[in-house]
Design a protein around this motif. Structure first.
Motif, PDB file in Angstrom:
ATOM      1  N   TYR A  48       8.434   2.002 -17.132  1.00 23.19           N
ATOM      2  CA  TYR A  48       7.868   1.164 -17.594  1.00 23.19           C
ATOM      3  C   TYR A  48       6.984   1.622 -18.973  1.00 23.19           C
ATOM      4  N   TYR A  49       7.495   2.759 -19.713  1.00 24.55           N
ATOM      5  CA  TYR A  49       6.903   2.946 -21.094  1.00 24.55           C
ATOM      6  C   TYR A  49       7.084   2.193 -21.694  1.00 24.55           C
ATOM      7  N   VAL A  50       7.977   2.279 -22.409  1.00 22.17           N
ATOM      8  CA  VAL A  50       8.371   0.743 -23.662  1.00 22.17           C
ATOM      9  C   VAL A  50       7.492  -0.394 -23.796  1.00 22.17           C
ATOM     10  N   HIS A  51       8.158  -0.728 -21.900  1.00 24.00           N
ATOM     11  CA  HIS A  51       7.488  -2.549 -21.836  1.00 24.00           C
ATOM     12  C   HIS A  51       5.776  -1.996 -21.952  1.00 24.00           C
ATOM     13  N   LEU A  52       5.085  -1.176 -21.941  1.00 24.59           N
ATOM     14  CA  LEU A  52       3.808  -0.910 -22.259  1.00 24.59           C
ATOM     15  C   LEU A  52       3.642  -1.068 -23.684  1.00 24.59           C
ATOM     16  N   LEU A  53       3.693  -0.030 -23.902  1.00 18.51           N
ATOM     17  CA  LEU A  53       3.737  -0.137 -25.687  1.00 18.51           C
ATOM     18  C   LEU A  53       4.116  -1.493 -26.471  1.00 18.51           C
ATOM     19  N   GLU A  54       5.096  -1.920 -26.291  1.00 14.99           N
ATOM     20  CA  GLU A  54       5.907  -3.246 -26.502  1.00 14.99           C
ATOM     21  C   GLU A  54       4.197  -3.946 -25.963  1.00 14.99           C
ATOM     22  N   LEU A  55       3.918  -4.325 -25.335  1.00  8.79           N
ATOM     23  CA  LEU A  55       2.721  -5.587 -24.971  1.00  8.79           C
ATOM     24  C   LEU A  55       1.547  -5.168 -25.087  1.00  8.79           C
ATOM     25  N   TYR A  77      -2.874   4.959 -27.826  1.00 10.40           N
ATOM     26  CA  TYR A  77      -1.549   5.441 -27.855  1.00 10.40           C
ATOM     27  C   TYR A  77      -1.176   6.349 -27.464  1.00 10.40           C
ATOM     28  N   ARG A  78      -2.147   7.936 -27.668  1.00  7.63           N
ATOM     29  CA  ARG A  78      -2.054   9.488 -27.456  1.00  7.63           C
ATOM     30  C   ARG A  78      -2.019   9.082 -25.907  1.00  7.63           C
ATOM     31  N   LEU A  79      -3.106   8.356 -25.462  1.00  9.31           N
ATOM     32  CA  LEU A  79      -3.675   8.586 -23.645  1.00  9.31           C
ATOM     33  C   LEU A  79      -2.258   8.221 -23.153  1.00  9.31           C
ATOM     34  N   LEU A  80      -1.007   6.650 -23.795  1.00  9.03           N
ATOM     35  CA  LEU A  80      -0.523   6.088 -23.004  1.00  9.03           C
ATOM     36  C   LEU A  80       0.877   7.146 -23.104  1.00  9.03           C
ATOM     37  N   ARG A  81       0.762   7.937 -23.932  1.00  9.23           N
ATOM     38  CA  ARG A  81       1.975   8.911 -24.332  1.00  9.23           C
ATOM     39  C   ARG A  81       2.225   9.624 -23.186  1.00  9.23           C
ATOM     40  N   ARG A  82       1.015  10.673 -23.054  1.00  8.92           N
ATOM     41  CA  ARG A  82       0.723  10.986 -22.463  1.00  8.92           C
ATOM     42  C   ARG A  82       1.150  10.960 -20.648  1.00  8.92           C
ATOM     43  N   HIS A  83       0.352  10.197 -20.510  1.00  5.79           N
ATOM     44  CA  HIS A  83       0.043   9.569 -19.067  1.00  5.79           C
ATOM     45  C   HIS A  83       1.538   9.150 -18.781  1.00  5.79           C
ATOM     46  N   CYS A  84       2.138   8.291 -19.355  1.00  7.23           N
ATOM     47  CA  CYS A  84       3.488   7.030 -19.237  1.00  7.23           C
ATOM     48  C   CYS A  84       4.564   7.213 -19.312  1.00  7.23           C
ATOM     49  N   VAL A  98      -2.700   4.912  -8.846  1.00  6.20           N
ATOM     50  CA  VAL A  98      -3.327   4.707  -9.165  1.00  6.20           C
ATOM     51  C   VAL A  98      -4.381   4.708 -10.213  1.00  6.20           C
ATOM     52  N   GLN A  99      -4.300   6.197 -10.668  1.00  7.42           N
ATOM     53  CA  GLN A  99      -4.676   6.543 -11.343  1.00  7.42           C
ATOM     54  C   GLN A  99      -3.489   6.828 -12.823  1.00  7.42           C
ATOM     55  N   ARG A 100      -2.745   6.222 -12.671  1.00  6.23           N
ATOM     56  CA  ARG A 100      -2.294   5.612 -13.638  1.00  6.23           C
ATOM     57  C   ARG A 100      -2.821   3.955 -14.787  1.00  6.23           C
ATOM     58  N   ALA A 101      -2.553   3.237 -13.484  1.00  6.83           N
ATOM     59  CA  ALA A 101      -4.009   2.094 -13.109  1.00  6.83           C
ATOM     60  C   ALA A 101      -4.763   2.330 -13.892  1.00  6.83           C
ATOM     61  N   LEU A 102      -5.715   3.228 -13.240  1.00  6.86           N
ATOM     62  CA  LEU A 102      -7.105   3.307 -14.108  1.00  6.86           C
ATOM     63  C   LEU A 102      -6.619   3.366 -15.388  1.00  6.86           C
ATOM     64  N   PRO A 115       0.387  -1.538   0.232  1.00  6.75           N
ATOM     65  CA  PRO A 115       0.563  -0.153  -0.113  1.00  6.75           C
ATOM     66  C   PRO A 115       1.040   1.706   0.173  1.00  6.75           C
ATOM     67  N   SER A 116       1.444   1.520   0.491  1.00  8.47           N
ATOM     68  CA  SER A 116       2.908   2.590   0.175  1.00  8.47           C
ATOM     69  C   SER A 116       3.088   2.724  -0.807  1.00  8.47           C
ATOM     70  N   GLN A 117       3.126   1.971  -2.273  1.00  5.63           N
ATOM     71  CA  GLN A 117       3.432   2.271  -2.768  1.00  5.63           C
ATOM     72  C   GLN A 117       3.020   2.425  -4.071  1.00  5.63           C
ATOM     73  N   LEU A 118       1.631   2.286  -3.754  1.00  8.83           N
ATOM     74  CA  LEU A 118      -0.081   2.743  -4.341  1.00  8.83           C
ATOM     75  C   LEU A 118       0.738   4.146  -3.965  1.00  8.83           C
ATOM     76  N   THR A 119       0.659   5.319  -4.118  1.00  5.56           N
ATOM     77  CA  THR A 119      -0.095   6.455  -4.675  1.00  5.56           C
ATOM     78  C   THR A 119      -0.336   6.868  -5.375  1.00  5.56           C
ATOM     79  N   GLN A 120      -1.439   8.256  -5.237  1.00  6.88           N
ATOM     80  CA  GLN A 120      -2.460   8.545  -5.948  1.00  6.88           C
ATOM     81  C   GLN A 120      -2.061   8.552  -7.245  1.00  6.88           C
ATOM     82  N   ASP A 121      -0.885   8.914  -7.971  1.00 13.09           N
ATOM     83  CA  ASP A 121      -0.557   8.367  -9.045  1.00 13.09           C
ATOM     84  C   ASP A 121      -0.259   7.774  -9.905  1.00 13.09           C
TER      85      ASP A 121
END
Length: 347
Positions: free
Chosen positions: A145-152, A133-140, A75-79, A67-73
């Motif tokens: 992990y950005y490149v990993h997400l794009l490749e995924l 991909y516009r959303l991923l670029r803007r937020h991540c 959580v919002q990125r995960a959503l 829980p200590s690593q689940l910052t608001q930012d």
């Protein structure tokens, strides 16, 4: 998969992302109509499902991080990533409906069936994917992990489209109906690539990357379990296509009419007599109601519901063993939460 509060957070996040994705339409008079169209596409095609895939990102992340690593930012990125996966799901389904000639989806007319849409829906599908991909670029973009997400996202989309190609080629090669093309091996290949990767491995892999888990071994371990869950999920979907209540499932099943290589027909071919096979060949893949009714009658004679429920129980037991074998360094709850969500479901 997610906490009850996550569902509320997830719903609220969509409204925020919807505004963000279409805000340029408020300031650019040249594009205002196009952004209005994008807004309609998003609301109609992305929001109506069960949202299990999208919610699985934040749900899995809560299991993977303290829980200590689940910052608001975080959580919002995960959503946001969860909604990107729901958007991928949306554009898959929009295309699938056109190719299958489906009428309803999620309890409403398929998008392309709406007045004034038709095959213009093809551009809407492309627009929906591009928005991801516009959303991923803007937020991540600044995240490790950005490149990993794009490749995924790219890899899962590619694999799923290969699965769709297999499905289409098996369903109606050159317009001919040939049940000899159906086999359990072919069926499992279609399921693995068309459904299992994007429905189960995709959200968990995204959460793992967001949690800093990059190990190929750990991702392969998760994949072994999640692809097995995905196989059962599709078999369950095939069963509900025939035996589910359209009022509950939100769609009218068309696998028989569409000559689909579904679990029911493959299993039936394994256990039926030659006489029954001849009957099936005469009726399967036909659009008329009488032929569809005969196929369903044949399924009932072969006791397909009993065979399905036996398979469901065996699948759940196998899942327990897979989790014990492969999830040594990952929380078992990540996988068991999926099991609770899908086993015994009716839609």
């Amino acid at each position: 998969m997610a906490l009850q509060s996550d569902q509320h957070l997830f719903e609220a996040k969509f409204d925020e992302l919807l505004t963000e994705m279409t805000e340029r339409g408020l300031t650019d008079p040249d594009l205002v109509d196009a952004y209005k169209r994008l807004r309609e596409v998003l609301v109609y095609n992305v929001t109506g499902g069960k949202k299990n895939r999208g919610l699985s990102v934040i749900g899995s992340l809560r299991e993977l991080l303290p829980p200590s690593q689940l910052t608001q930012d975080t959580v919002q990125r995960a959503l946001m990533v969860g909604w990107c996966i729901e958007m991928i799901q949306g554009f898959f389904l929009m295309g699938d409906d056109i190719m299958d000639g489906s009428v309803t989806r999620r309890g409403q007319l398929c998008w392309y069936k709406k007045d004034g849409i038709g095959l213009d829906a093809i551009n809407d599908i492309v627009l929906l994917e591009a928005s991801v991909y516009r959303l991923l670029r803007r937020h991540c973009r600044t995240q490790p992990y950005y490149v990993h997400l794009l490749e995924l996202f790219n890899e899962i989309t590619f694999l799923s489209e290969l699965g769709q190609a297999l499905d289409l080629m098996t369903a109606a090669p050159l317009g001919q109906i040939d049940l000899s093309l159906f086999s359990m091996q072919k069926y499992k290949a279609i399921v693995k690539y068309k459904t299992a990767f994007y429905s189960f491995y995709f959200p968990v892999a995204a959460a793992m990357y967001m949690a800093g888990i990059y190990s190929e071994e750990e991702h392969n371990n998760a994949k072994q379990i999640l692809l097995d869950i995905g196989e059962f999920f599709q078999i369950q979907d095939d069963y509900l296509d025939c035996y589910g209540d359209p009022v509950v499932t939100g769609k009218i099943g068309t696998d028989i009419q569409d000559n689909k290589c579904s679990w029911l027909v493959v299993k039936a071919l394994e256990v039926m007599s030659m006489k029954q096979r001849t009957e099936l060949e005469a009726c399967y893949g036909r659009k008329d109601e009488a032929s569809v009714a005969k196929v369903k009658e044949l399924y009932n004679t072969l006791q397909m519901p009993t065979l399905y429920h036996k398979y469901e129980e065996e699948s759940y037991q196998r899942l327990q063993k897979l989790i014990a074998q492969h999830a040594r360094n990952l929380p078992h709850s990540v996988f068991l939460n999926f099991a609770k969500t899908i086993y015994k479901r009716n839609k």
